[in-house]
Scaffold this motif. Structure first.
Motif, PDB file in Angstrom:
ATOM      1  N   SER A 196       0.826  -1.210   0.000  1.00  0.00           N
ATOM      2  CA  SER A 196       0.000   0.000   0.000  1.00  0.00           C
ATOM      3  C   SER A 196       0.860   1.259   0.000  1.00  0.00           C
ATOM      4  O   SER A 196       0.435   2.311  -0.485  1.00  0.00           O
ATOM      5  CB  SER A 196      -0.944   0.005   1.211  1.00  0.00           C
ATOM      6  OG  SER A 196      -0.230   0.053   2.433  1.00  0.00           O
ATOM      7  N   LEU A 197       2.086   1.158   0.501  1.00  0.00           N
ATOM      8  CA  LEU A 197       2.989   2.301   0.491  1.00  0.00           C
ATOM      9  C   LEU A 197       3.626   2.502  -0.882  1.00  0.00           C
ATOM     10  O   LEU A 197       3.669   3.624  -1.390  1.00  0.00           O
ATOM     11  CB  LEU A 197       4.087   2.115   1.546  1.00  0.00           C
ATOM     12  CG  LEU A 197       3.646   2.193   3.013  1.00  0.00           C
ATOM     13  CD1 LEU A 197       4.764   1.728   3.927  1.00  0.00           C
ATOM     14  CD2 LEU A 197       3.229   3.612   3.364  1.00  0.00           C
ATOM     15  N   ASN A 200       1.402   3.946  -3.345  1.00  0.00           N
ATOM     16  CA  ASN A 200       0.880   5.263  -2.980  1.00  0.00           C
ATOM     17  C   ASN A 200      -0.618   5.194  -2.696  1.00  0.00           C
ATOM     18  O   ASN A 200      -1.407   6.029  -3.163  1.00  0.00           O
ATOM     19  CB  ASN A 200       1.163   6.302  -4.079  1.00  0.00           C
ATOM     20  CG  ASN A 200       1.040   7.728  -3.568  1.00  0.00           C
ATOM     21  OD1 ASN A 200       1.223   7.976  -2.368  1.00  0.00           O
ATOM     22  ND2 ASN A 200       0.720   8.653  -4.449  1.00  0.00           N
ATOM     23  N   ALA A 203      -4.417   7.209   2.396  1.00  0.00           N
ATOM     24  CA  ALA A 203      -3.989   7.220   3.796  1.00  0.00           C
ATOM     25  C   ALA A 203      -4.837   6.268   4.636  1.00  0.00           C
ATOM     26  O   ALA A 203      -4.335   5.618   5.559  1.00  0.00           O
ATOM     27  CB  ALA A 203      -4.063   8.639   4.350  1.00  0.00           C
ATOM     28  N   GLU A 204      -6.129   6.170   4.305  1.00  0.00           N
ATOM     29  CA  GLU A 204      -7.014   5.274   5.050  1.00  0.00           C
ATOM     30  C   GLU A 204      -6.597   3.810   4.871  1.00  0.00           C
ATOM     31  O   GLU A 204      -6.652   3.011   5.800  1.00  0.00           O
ATOM     32  CB  GLU A 204      -8.466   5.454   4.595  1.00  0.00           C
ATOM     33  CG  GLU A 204      -9.066   6.805   4.931  1.00  0.00           C
ATOM     34  CD  GLU A 204      -8.617   7.903   3.954  1.00  0.00           C
ATOM     35  OE1 GLU A 204      -7.953   7.561   2.945  1.00  0.00           O
ATOM     36  OE2 GLU A 204      -8.935   9.078   4.191  1.00  0.00           O
ATOM     37  N   VAL A 206      -3.530   2.701   4.110  1.00  0.00           N
ATOM     38  CA  VAL A 206      -2.282   2.500   4.845  1.00  0.00           C
ATOM     39  C   VAL A 206      -2.565   2.351   6.336  1.00  0.00           C
ATOM     40  O   VAL A 206      -2.017   1.456   6.998  1.00  0.00           O
ATOM     41  CB  VAL A 206      -1.313   3.672   4.589  1.00  0.00           C
ATOM     42  CG1 VAL A 206      -0.066   3.549   5.472  1.00  0.00           C
ATOM     43  CG2 VAL A 206      -0.904   3.731   3.121  1.00  0.00           C
ATOM     44  N   ALA A 207      -3.436   3.206   6.880  1.00  0.00           N
ATOM     45  CA  ALA A 207      -3.761   3.144   8.311  1.00  0.00           C
ATOM     46  C   ALA A 207      -4.421   1.823   8.666  1.00  0.00           C
ATOM     47  O   ALA A 207      -4.124   1.224   9.706  1.00  0.00           O
ATOM     48  CB  ALA A 207      -4.674   4.320   8.679  1.00  0.00           C
ATOM     49  N   MET A 249       7.179   4.824   5.899  1.00  0.00           N
ATOM     50  CA  MET A 249       6.026   5.590   6.370  1.00  0.00           C
ATOM     51  C   MET A 249       6.443   6.980   6.829  1.00  0.00           C
ATOM     52  O   MET A 249       5.702   7.948   6.651  1.00  0.00           O
ATOM     53  CB  MET A 249       5.322   4.841   7.494  1.00  0.00           C
ATOM     54  CG  MET A 249       4.526   3.630   7.004  1.00  0.00           C
ATOM     55  SD  MET A 249       3.448   2.918   8.276  1.00  0.00           S
ATOM     56  CE  MET A 249       4.673   2.227   9.386  1.00  0.00           C
ATOM     57  N   ARG A 252       6.444   9.584   4.168  1.00  0.00           N
ATOM     58  CA  ARG A 252       5.175   9.911   3.521  1.00  0.00           C
ATOM     59  C   ARG A 252       4.349  10.840   4.396  1.00  0.00           C
ATOM     60  O   ARG A 252       4.240  10.651   5.615  1.00  0.00           O
ATOM     61  CB  ARG A 252       4.392   8.626   3.245  1.00  0.00           C
ATOM     62  CG  ARG A 252       3.037   8.901   2.639  1.00  0.00           C
ATOM     63  CD  ARG A 252       2.375   7.668   2.114  1.00  0.00           C
ATOM     64  NE  ARG A 252       0.976   7.942   1.840  1.00  0.00           N
ATOM     65  CZ  ARG A 252       0.175   7.131   1.174  1.00  0.00           C
ATOM     66  NH1 ARG A 252       0.644   5.995   0.705  1.00  0.00           N
ATOM     67  NH2 ARG A 252      -1.081   7.448   0.973  1.00  0.00           N
ATOM     68  N   GLN A 254       1.025  12.642   6.004  1.00  0.00           N
ATOM     69  CA  GLN A 254      -0.317  12.257   6.463  1.00  0.00           C
ATOM     70  C   GLN A 254      -0.407  10.770   6.804  1.00  0.00           C
ATOM     71  O   GLN A 254      -1.472  10.162   6.685  1.00  0.00           O
ATOM     72  CB  GLN A 254      -1.379  12.609   5.409  1.00  0.00           C
ATOM     73  CG  GLN A 254      -1.483  14.104   5.132  1.00  0.00           C
ATOM     74  CD  GLN A 254      -2.549  14.413   4.104  1.00  0.00           C
ATOM     75  OE1 GLN A 254      -2.880  13.598   3.251  1.00  0.00           O
ATOM     76  NE2 GLN A 254      -3.112  15.618   4.180  1.00  0.00           N
ATOM     77  N   VAL A 255       0.692  10.188   7.217  1.00  0.00           N
ATOM     78  CA  VAL A 255       0.679   8.802   7.682  1.00  0.00           C
ATOM     79  C   VAL A 255       1.204   8.776   9.105  1.00  0.00           C
ATOM     80  O   VAL A 255       2.325   9.221   9.373  1.00  0.00           O
ATOM     81  CB  VAL A 255       1.550   7.897   6.783  1.00  0.00           C
ATOM     82  CG1 VAL A 255       1.709   6.523   7.424  1.00  0.00           C
ATOM     83  CG2 VAL A 255       0.903   7.758   5.405  1.00  0.00           C
ATOM     84  N   HIS A 256       0.365   8.307  10.014  1.00  0.00           N
ATOM     85  CA  HIS A 256       0.746   8.228  11.420  1.00  0.00           C
ATOM     86  C   HIS A 256       1.390   6.865  11.668  1.00  0.00           C
ATOM     87  O   HIS A 256       0.914   5.849  11.174  1.00  0.00           O
ATOM     88  CB  HIS A 256      -0.483   8.418  12.313  1.00  0.00           C
ATOM     89  CG  HIS A 256      -0.132   8.574  13.756  1.00  0.00           C
ATOM     90  ND1 HIS A 256      -0.099   7.524  14.637  1.00  0.00           N
ATOM     91  CD2 HIS A 256       0.239   9.682  14.467  1.00  0.00           C
ATOM     92  CE1 HIS A 256       0.241   7.964  15.841  1.00  0.00           C
ATOM     93  NE2 HIS A 256       0.456   9.268  15.756  1.00  0.00           N
TER      94      HIS A 256
END
Length: 548
Positions: A196-197, A200, A203-204, A206-207, A249, A252, A254-256
């Motif tokens: 998923s990284l 690209n 963000a949802e 990836v989270a 991560m 990138r 907006q990735v927590h």
């Protein structure tokens, strides 16, 4: 026993589903319903070696300690009877050596090998090549180095690599949940998050994938940060993959990172606790020699944590000025995690400075992976046993073959940090011999003296007919010299330092032993063996002290 039965039942179900998913009729499910655009490389923190690139370009491939000269033909066309060599080739970890190469011809060479693999195995199923372990390693290593693979690639080549990568990711998604090895599920979670990284993804997405990975980490790591297999080598593998993800991560927006950094900090601390003064990991539970440069890089990524005397995941560690001792209580992992565990109750490894003095033999080399059982038993460890029995059993046949099991109560492990004393107690022989084994290990003189007390306490009356055997496998290069007129064994280390080994309450012999090396096979070493007839109350004392 219930856990073993549960594992057997699930094993039958998983095997049926796994076979079904790899059958020709259903392998079409591995194809993605849409084309992927994997384009953002994860990066790789692991060290590279330009000499490896030069050798490979010349047709010489050194993997897992075995050098193969292919005379210029593709390594994927060779039939090499060495499992470790094939496994490393198929895992593509060697791509990292090409990452910083600027020569267009060498970069094209790396891409050509990947395309060659796709042409030979991208659609044809081979159980070894498409094993979940190899597939996860291969997919992640491709994603680490997409910039290398796509540099100079034309449209059809790029699409072929994207399709092949997507096929591997989907294969892992479908098959890993039905694997008997929980590591496969953890590897799949790593690869899915990585995919998923590099694609690209939103963000949802990836989270969501990060949460799934964190949940699996919760299941597979104990509160001390050690993997439930209790294998330092597994700890290295997973930490290496997680570092790759964390770095990707962090780059990138907006990735927590969630709780991943704190979890990884505990993992680093656990790994540091099991590292000897030699820089090597303790040879426990399937762990042998790991690449030193990788371990150094891992330690650097962990913030160079200073290991302390203490307990972690059923191990105890004592540290002196130059001495490091790591001892294993013999805690048997849950059945799902015990596929590579060793029967090493009360075993230990001891280093002084950069030299190993006492250790374990280590796991079977890769070429003997089908005959690994003897290397997992008590005799291959610096530990006490009763007769030649081990503290736990390795199941020899059936669906659970290779699983380490024990019906004894869990071992006990205590530490006195101020006094530098470890106390380990094993109940493994209560049923078979009617005794409990306790080992006290004490560091004195800043680590220049190690005192051991092995106590046997009867849990039933009339304990006879057995023999207590204590083994001390010496490190590579350590000579054992004994004067027949003295009850003392002198150990001469490769550095020239001499240590004295004294004992009482047992007979002593010096015999041959081995220690596993990923690069040189087995070192021929020596071992000290203390033996005594079992009695209701028996104590064998020994001292290892630096003489010069």
């Amino acid at each position: 026993m219930f856990e073993v039965l549960r594992k057997t039942t699930w094993g039958i179900f998983r095997r049926v589903i796994g076979s079904t998913l790899t059958s020709p009729a259903l392998r079409w499910l591995w194809r993605s319903s849409s084309d992927h655009d994997y384009s953002i490389a994860l990066g790789d923190f692991r060290p590279a070696d330009i000499d490896t690139v030069t050798e490979m370009a010349g047709g010489r491939y050194l993997f897992d300690g075995k050098l193969v000269d292919t005379a210029g033909v593709s390594p994927f066309s060779t039939k090499i009877d060495h499992y470790g060599w094939r496994h490393e080739l198929q895992g593509f970890s060697w791509l990292r050596h090409f990452a910083d190469v600027h020569d267009p011809g060498l970069r094209k060479f790396a891409r050509t090998l990947v395309l060659d693999w796709i042409g030979r195995f991208g659609k044809a199923y081979d159980p070894e090549i498409w094993s979940l372990d190899s597939t996860a390693q291969r997919a992640l290593n491709w994603m680490r180095h997409l910039d290398l693979l796509f540099d100079g690639a034309n449209g059809p080549q790029r699409r072929a690599m994207n399709r092949a990568l997507g096929r591997q990711v989907r294969s892992l998604r479908l098959r890993a949940p039905f694997s008997a090895d929980p590591l496969d599920l953890l590897r799949m979670r790593v690869v899915v998050l990585a995919a998923s990284l590099v694609e690209n993804g939103a963000a949802e997405t990836v989270a969501h994938n990060l949460v799934a990975l964190e949940q699996e980490i919760d299941r597979q790591f104990d509160l001390t940060g050690l993997h439930r297999s209790r294998s330092p080598s597994v700890q290295v593998e997973i930490l290496s993959d997680l570092i790759t993800l964390r770095q990707a991560m962090a780059r990138r927006e907006q990735v927590h990172l969630g709780t991943l950094p704190s979890r990884m900090s505990a993992m680093h601390a656990a790994l540091a606790a099991l590292t000897l003064g030699t820089g090597e990991l303790g040879y426990f539970n399937g762990t042998g020699q790991e690449a030193t440069d990788l371990l150094v890089s891992l330690q650097a990524m962990g913030g160079a944590q200073t290991p302390q005397t203490g307990l972690v995941g059923g191990y105890g560690t004592l540290r002196g000025i130059e001495a490091v001792l790591v001892a294993d209580s013999g805690l048997v992992p849950p059945p799902d995690f015990a596929g590579r565990a060793h029967a090493g109750a009360l075993s230990f490894e001891f280093s002084h400075g950069h030299e190993l003095i006492i250790g374990n033999c280590g796991p079977a080399p890769a070429e003997l992976h089908t005959q690994s059982r003897p290397f997992r038993l008590g005799a291959a460890h610096s530990a006490p046993t009763i007769d030649y029995r081990s503290s736990a059993n390795v199941i020899a046949k059936g669906l659970n073959a290779g699983t380490l099991v024990s019906s004894a109560p869990p071992p006990e492990l205590d530490i006195d940090v101020a006094e530098q004393v470890l106390k380990l107690t094993s109940h493994a022989y209560e049923a078979s011999a009617g005794v409990t084994l306790s080992r006290w290990l004490t560091l004195l003189m800043g680590g220049d003296t190690l005192v051991g007390q092995d106590r046997i306490t009867a849990t039933a009356s009339g304990v006879t007919g057995h023999e207590v055997i204590l083994r001390f496998h010496l490190g590579p290069g350590v000579e054992a010299l004994r004067d027949p007129n003295e009850d003392i064994i002198r150990l001469r280390l490769a550095s020239g330092h001499v240590w004295s080994f004294l004992w009482e309450g047992a007979r002593a012999e010096i015999e041959d032993s081995v220690r596993q090396s990923a690069f040189f096979g087995f070192y021929r070493t020596r071992q000290i063996i203390l033996t005594a007839p079992l009695s209701d109350t028996l104590e064998i004392a020994w001292i290892l002290t630096r003489a010069s």
